[in-house]
Motif scaffolding. Structure first.
Motif, PDB file in Angstrom:
ATOM      1  N   ASN A  75      54.209  13.108  35.638  1.00 56.26           N
ATOM      2  CA  ASN A  75      53.232  14.056  36.200  1.00 56.26           C
ATOM      3  C   ASN A  75      51.792  13.650  35.976  1.00 56.26           C
ATOM      4  O   ASN A  75      50.883  14.494  36.030  1.00 56.26           O
ATOM      5  N   ALA A  79      48.509  15.567  37.549  1.00 52.68           N
ATOM      6  CA  ALA A  79      47.497  16.041  36.600  1.00 52.68           C
ATOM      7  C   ALA A  79      46.133  15.455  36.948  1.00 52.68           C
ATOM      8  O   ALA A  79      45.120  16.163  36.920  1.00 52.68           O
ATOM      9  N   ASP A  84      43.338  17.699  35.586  1.00 53.23           N
ATOM     10  CA  ASP A  84      43.811  18.060  34.249  1.00 53.23           C
ATOM     11  C   ASP A  84      43.648  16.855  33.309  1.00 53.23           C
ATOM     12  O   ASP A  84      44.616  16.205  32.924  1.00 53.23           O
ATOM     13  N   ARG A  86      42.870  16.792  30.222  1.00 55.88           N
ATOM     14  CA  ARG A  86      43.453  17.000  28.890  1.00 55.88           C
ATOM     15  C   ARG A  86      44.894  16.493  28.850  1.00 55.88           C
ATOM     16  O   ARG A  86      45.304  15.864  27.885  1.00 55.88           O
ATOM     17  N   TYR A  87      45.653  16.783  29.901  1.00 57.11           N
ATOM     18  CA  TYR A  87      47.041  16.315  29.949  1.00 57.11           C
ATOM     19  C   TYR A  87      47.078  14.794  29.980  1.00 57.11           C
ATOM     20  O   TYR A  87      47.854  14.177  29.249  1.00 57.11           O
ATOM     21  N   ARG A  90      46.060  13.399  26.574  1.00 53.15           N
ATOM     22  CA  ARG A  90      47.103  13.622  25.568  1.00 53.15           C
ATOM     23  C   ARG A  90      48.242  12.617  25.780  1.00 53.15           C
ATOM     24  O   ARG A  90      48.750  12.032  24.828  1.00 53.15           O
ATOM     25  N   TRP A  91      48.629  12.384  27.030  1.00 55.79           N
ATOM     26  CA  TRP A  91      49.703  11.439  27.335  1.00 55.79           C
ATOM     27  C   TRP A  91      49.300  10.031  26.937  1.00 55.79           C
ATOM     28  O   TRP A  91      50.078   9.304  26.316  1.00 55.79           O
TER      29      TRP A  91
END
Length: 107
Positions: A75, A79, A84, A86-87, A90-91
């Protein structure tokens, strides 16, 4: 000739990309698996990480190289399209995804 990988049977192989599609029958269900060769990309990413070790972030610093199928399945494409960050960060900061990083450092 049938090529097998355990219970999996080779269905298709692309000699240009190395992509292979496998099929397995399990009772009344059919399972599909697609393998993509990523060894060269992982090696190139490690080389880039080592070559840029100690450098600071700057504009247009490439931080990762990720196979497109993985970017979709994780995803990341959605994202990124939806903003997104932040996603995505983080990934990318997750140690399990280090193989795809081309630049060290926390995003």
């Amino acid at each position: 000739m049938v090529i097998r990988d355990g219970d999996w049977k080779l269905f298709d192989y692309d000699f240009l990309t190395g992509r292979s599609v496998w099929v397995m029958e399990d009772g009344n269900k059919t399972h599909w698996r697609t393998d993509y060769p990523v060894e060269n990309l992982v090696r190139q990413n490690a080389f880039a990480r080592n070559a840029t070790a100690g450098n600071g972030f700057g504009e247009w610093t490439k931080v990762a190289s990720i196979p497109l199928n993985l970017a979709h399945s994780e995803n990341l494409v959605r994202a990124h399209s939806e903003g997104d960050d932040r996603y995505v960060k983080r990934w990318l900061n997750d140690g399990d995804n280090r193989a795809w990083r081309t630049f060290e450092g926390r995003l």
